[in-house]
Design a protein around this motif. Structure first.
Motif, PDB file in Angstrom:
ATOM      1  N   MET A  32       0.827  -1.223   0.000  1.00 58.70           N
ATOM      2  CA  MET A  32       0.000   0.000   0.000  1.00 58.70           C
ATOM      3  C   MET A  32       0.851   1.259   0.000  1.00 58.70           C
ATOM      4  SD  MET A  32      -3.315  -0.834   2.268  1.00 58.70           S
ATOM      5  CE  MET A  32      -4.702  -0.969   1.185  1.00 58.70           C
ATOM      6  N   PHE A  33       2.065   1.169   0.536  1.00 56.06           N
ATOM      7  CA  PHE A  33       2.968   2.334   0.496  1.00 56.06           C
ATOM      8  C   PHE A  33       3.709   2.305  -0.835  1.00 56.06           C
ATOM      9  CE2 PHE A  33       2.163   1.850   5.013  1.00 56.06           C
ATOM     10  CZ  PHE A  33       1.997   3.167   5.409  1.00 56.06           C
ATOM     11  N   PHE A  34       4.015   3.502  -1.331  1.00 55.36           N
ATOM     12  CA  PHE A  34       4.608   3.622  -2.657  1.00 55.36           C
ATOM     13  C   PHE A  34       5.997   2.952  -2.731  1.00 55.36           C
ATOM     14  CE2 PHE A  34       7.375   6.212  -5.411  1.00 55.36           C
ATOM     15  CZ  PHE A  34       6.888   5.721  -6.612  1.00 55.36           C
ATOM     16  N   ASP A  35       6.807   3.169  -1.681  1.00 59.88           N
ATOM     17  CA  ASP A  35       8.204   2.723  -1.717  1.00 59.88           C
ATOM     18  C   ASP A  35       8.300   1.283  -1.181  1.00 59.88           C
ATOM     19  OD1 ASP A  35      10.904   2.361  -1.419  1.00 59.88           O
ATOM     20  OD2 ASP A  35      11.272   4.335  -0.519  1.00 59.88           O
ATOM     21  N   THR A  36       8.083   0.313  -2.074  1.00 65.11           N
ATOM     22  CA  THR A  36       8.047  -1.085  -1.619  1.00 65.11           C
ATOM     23  C   THR A  36       9.419  -1.560  -1.147  1.00 65.11           C
ATOM     24  OG1 THR A  36       7.952  -1.520  -3.984  1.00 65.11           O
ATOM     25  CG2 THR A  36       6.032  -2.120  -2.749  1.00 65.11           C
ATOM     26  N   GLU A  37      10.495  -0.945  -1.686  1.00 65.23           N
ATOM     27  CA  GLU A  37      11.838  -1.337  -1.253  1.00 65.23           C
ATOM     28  C   GLU A  37      12.049  -0.990   0.226  1.00 65.23           C
ATOM     29  OE1 GLU A  37      15.104  -3.100  -1.074  1.00 65.23           O
ATOM     30  OE2 GLU A  37      13.885  -3.269  -2.880  1.00 65.23           O
ATOM     31  N   SER A  38      11.669   0.267   0.614  1.00 64.42           N
ATOM     32  CA  SER A  38      11.787   0.668   2.028  1.00 64.42           C
ATOM     33  C   SER A  38      10.891  -0.200   2.901  1.00 64.42           C
ATOM     34  CB  SER A  38      11.356   2.124   2.238  1.00 64.42           C
ATOM     35  OG  SER A  38      12.199   2.971   1.555  1.00 64.42           O
ATOM     36  N   GLU A  39       9.701  -0.522   2.397  1.00 61.55           N
ATOM     37  CA  GLU A  39       8.774  -1.361   3.163  1.00 61.55           C
ATOM     38  C   GLU A  39       9.434  -2.712   3.484  1.00 61.55           C
ATOM     39  OE1 GLU A  39       4.741  -1.954   1.465  1.00 61.55           O
ATOM     40  OE2 GLU A  39       5.080  -4.060   1.887  1.00 61.55           O
ATOM     41  N   GLN A  73       0.029   6.318  14.226  1.00 63.48           N
ATOM     42  CA  GLN A  73       1.339   6.646  14.795  1.00 63.48           C
ATOM     43  C   GLN A  73       2.100   7.596  13.857  1.00 63.48           C
ATOM     44  OE1 GLN A  73       2.133   5.704  17.899  1.00 63.48           O
ATOM     45  NE2 GLN A  73       0.070   4.830  17.850  1.00 63.48           N
ATOM     46  N   PRO A  74       3.033   8.398  14.410  1.00 63.12           N
ATOM     47  CA  PRO A  74       3.862   9.220  13.512  1.00 63.12           C
ATOM     48  C   PRO A  74       4.920   8.338  12.852  1.00 63.12           C
ATOM     49  CG  PRO A  74       4.481   9.594  15.817  1.00 63.12           C
ATOM     50  CD  PRO A  74       3.349   8.602  15.834  1.00 63.12           C
ATOM     51  N   GLY A  75       5.285   8.640  11.637  1.00 63.40           N
ATOM     52  CA  GLY A  75       6.347   7.870  10.965  1.00 63.40           C
ATOM     53  C   GLY A  75       6.154   7.875   9.470  1.00 63.40           C
ATOM     54  N   LYS A  76       7.153   7.297   8.777  1.00 69.07           N
ATOM     55  CA  LYS A  76       7.102   7.256   7.307  1.00 69.07           C
ATOM     56  C   LYS A  76       7.651   5.920   6.807  1.00 69.07           C
ATOM     57  CE  LYS A  76       9.536  10.900   7.249  1.00 69.07           C
ATOM     58  NZ  LYS A  76      10.724  11.532   6.805  1.00 69.07           N
ATOM     59  N   ILE A  77       7.187   5.527   5.634  1.00 65.67           N
ATOM     60  CA  ILE A  77       7.804   4.419   4.900  1.00 65.67           C
ATOM     61  C   ILE A  77       8.434   5.084   3.695  1.00 65.67           C
ATOM     62  CG2 ILE A  77       7.441   2.232   3.682  1.00 65.67           C
ATOM     63  CD1 ILE A  77       6.728   2.104   6.714  1.00 65.67           C
ATOM     64  N   GLY A  78       9.787   5.158   3.673  1.00 62.42           N
ATOM     65  CA  GLY A  78      10.455   5.995   2.662  1.00 62.42           C
ATOM     66  C   GLY A  78      10.045   7.433   2.935  1.00 62.42           C
ATOM     67  N   THR A 165      -6.631  -0.220  -6.744  1.00 65.54           N
ATOM     68  CA  THR A 165      -6.308   1.013  -7.487  1.00 65.54           C
ATOM     69  C   THR A 165      -5.308   1.908  -6.762  1.00 65.54           C
ATOM     70  OG1 THR A 165      -8.070   2.311  -6.433  1.00 65.54           O
ATOM     71  CG2 THR A 165      -8.660   1.081  -8.431  1.00 65.54           C
ATOM     72  N   GLY A 166      -5.226   1.812  -5.437  1.00 66.17           N
ATOM     73  CA  GLY A 166      -4.476   2.786  -4.649  1.00 66.17           C
ATOM     74  C   GLY A 166      -5.231   4.107  -4.610  1.00 66.17           C
ATOM     75  N   PHE A 167      -4.607   5.144  -4.019  1.00 64.38           N
ATOM     76  CA  PHE A 167      -5.187   6.483  -4.033  1.00 64.38           C
ATOM     77  C   PHE A 167      -4.539   7.283  -5.165  1.00 64.38           C
ATOM     78  CE2 PHE A 167      -8.204   8.040  -0.842  1.00 64.38           C
ATOM     79  CZ  PHE A 167      -8.506   6.828  -0.231  1.00 64.38           C
ATOM     80  N   LYS A 168      -5.308   8.200  -5.725  1.00 66.64           N
ATOM     81  CA  LYS A 168      -4.835   8.991  -6.861  1.00 66.64           C
ATOM     82  C   LYS A 168      -3.626   9.842  -6.475  1.00 66.64           C
ATOM     83  CE  LYS A 168      -6.817  11.707 -10.519  1.00 66.64           C
ATOM     84  NZ  LYS A 168      -7.932  12.529 -10.954  1.00 66.64           N
ATOM     85  N   LYS A 169      -3.628  10.353  -5.240  1.00 68.43           N
ATOM     86  CA  LYS A 169      -2.496  11.154  -4.754  1.00 68.43           C
ATOM     87  C   LYS A 169      -1.984  10.552  -3.453  1.00 68.43           C
ATOM     88  CE  LYS A 169      -3.996  15.435  -6.909  1.00 68.43           C
ATOM     89  NZ  LYS A 169      -2.883  15.915  -7.724  1.00 68.43           N
ATOM     90  N   ILE A 170      -0.693  10.776  -3.178  1.00 60.94           N
ATOM     91  CA  ILE A 170      -0.101  10.294  -1.927  1.00 60.94           C
ATOM     92  C   ILE A 170       0.580  11.474  -1.218  1.00 60.94           C
ATOM     93  CG2 ILE A 170       0.176   7.913  -2.728  1.00 60.94           C
ATOM     94  CD1 ILE A 170       3.106   8.495  -3.285  1.00 60.94           C
ATOM     95  N   ARG A 185       1.502   4.952  -9.279  1.00 58.10           N
ATOM     96  CA  ARG A 185       0.952   3.588  -9.377  1.00 58.10           C
ATOM     97  C   ARG A 185      -0.573   3.559  -9.367  1.00 58.10           C
ATOM     98  NH1 ARG A 185       4.351   0.806  -4.857  1.00 58.10           N
ATOM     99  NH2 ARG A 185       2.397  -0.335  -4.649  1.00 58.10           N
ATOM    100  N   TRP A 186      -1.197   4.745  -9.361  1.00 54.80           N
ATOM    101  CA  TRP A 186      -2.667   4.778  -9.301  1.00 54.80           C
ATOM    102  C   TRP A 186      -3.279   4.236 -10.588  1.00 54.80           C
ATOM    103  CZ3 TRP A 186      -6.380   7.944 -11.980  1.00 54.80           C
ATOM    104  CH2 TRP A 186      -7.682   7.798 -11.493  1.00 54.80           C
ATOM    105  N   LYS A 187      -4.312   3.384 -10.417  1.00 56.90           N
ATOM    106  CA  LYS A 187      -5.015   2.854 -11.596  1.00 56.90           C
ATOM    107  C   LYS A 187      -6.482   3.226 -11.446  1.00 56.90           C
ATOM    108  CE  LYS A 187      -3.452  -1.766 -10.832  1.00 56.90           C
ATOM    109  NZ  LYS A 187      -2.685  -1.677  -9.727  1.00 56.90           N
ATOM    110  N   GLN A 188      -7.103   3.683 -12.524  1.00 57.79           N
ATOM    111  CA  GLN A 188      -8.541   3.951 -12.455  1.00 57.79           C
ATOM    112  C   GLN A 188      -9.275   2.610 -12.449  1.00 57.79           C
ATOM    113  OE1 GLN A 188      -9.608   7.245 -14.700  1.00 57.79           O
ATOM    114  NE2 GLN A 188     -11.564   7.435 -13.676  1.00 57.79           N
TER     115      GLN A 188
END
Ligand code: F6R
Ligand code: ZN
Length: 190
Positions: A32-39, A73-78, A165-170, A185-188
């Motif tokens: 679900m997060f854009f940066d799958t490598e960091s995940e 929680q606060p934090g980031k993936i990438g 589809t993911g979300f249109k914007k992140i 990576r957004w798909k309609q």
């Protein structure tokens, strides 16, 4: 059914008494997060808690309302901030109200036709999510982001469409500030 009251702890977002607390760890949000490598890198070492939500179980029927509080929680993936999975309602013609209780974040919304909207949320802000809009909350701050939700008893959750589809914007951090960018990576939806 009889009336009842609950006590809501504004610091933790928990109800007393509550019926269920759901924990969403990174491993529950694969892809679900854009940066799958960091995940993957993070998951090799730990499985951090991204958010939890406390629910009062009420009849899933028209006429009732569901009550929930969520703590992200606060934090980031990438570069991407911690967020909820996000969903449409199973009954898509149902609305929802969110009330910011603590911390700061942003509500992302979209329709299946590709319309997109966002609202900044902090303590005291009430956001109205109209019928047919999928919704996700994002913690853009340095402390837990807590909000209360009220929605129709029979709304239900449709997670599958957002998973596809993911979300249109992140929301990503750039120069220490939250920035909304197009999701490559957004798909309609078909
Ligand atoms: C209910 C609602 C919230 C979320 C909660 C967790 O309709 O919008 O109570 O269920 O914030 O987010 P999700 O359900 O997207 O994992
Ligand atoms: Zn909802």
């Amino acid at each position: 059914m009889r009336s009842f009251s609950l006590l809501l702890d504004f610091k933790t977002g928990e109800f007393t008494p509550h019926d269920r607390i759901n924990m969403r760890k990174l491993s529950h949000m694969k892809g679900m997060f854009f940066d799958t490598e960091s995940e993957l890198q993070i998951l090799r070492k730990e499985d951090p808690l991204i958010y939890s939500f406390s629910e009062k179980i009420l009849p899933e029927e028209n006429g009732h309302l569901q009550l929930a509080t969520t703590t992200i929680q606060p934090g980031k993936i990438g570069e991407e901030y911690f967020m909820t999975k996000g969903h449409y309602h199973r009954r898509p013609d149902t609305s929802e109200v969110y009330l910011g209780m603590g911390g700061e974040g942003c509500l992302l919304m979209q329709t299946v036709d590709g319309d997109f909207d966002s609202i900044e949320i902090r303590q005291g802000v009430i956001a109205y999510i109209p019928p047919y809009w999928g919704h996700r909350m994002v913690n853009t701050g340095k402390t837990p982001f807590i909000f209360f939700a009220i929605y129709p008893g029979d709304a239900g959750h449709n997670y599958g469409d957002i998973e596809r589809t993911g979300f249109k914007k992140i929301l990503v951090e750039r120069d220490k500030k939250p920035v909304l960018i197009d999701n490559p990576r957004w798909k309609q939806r078909d």
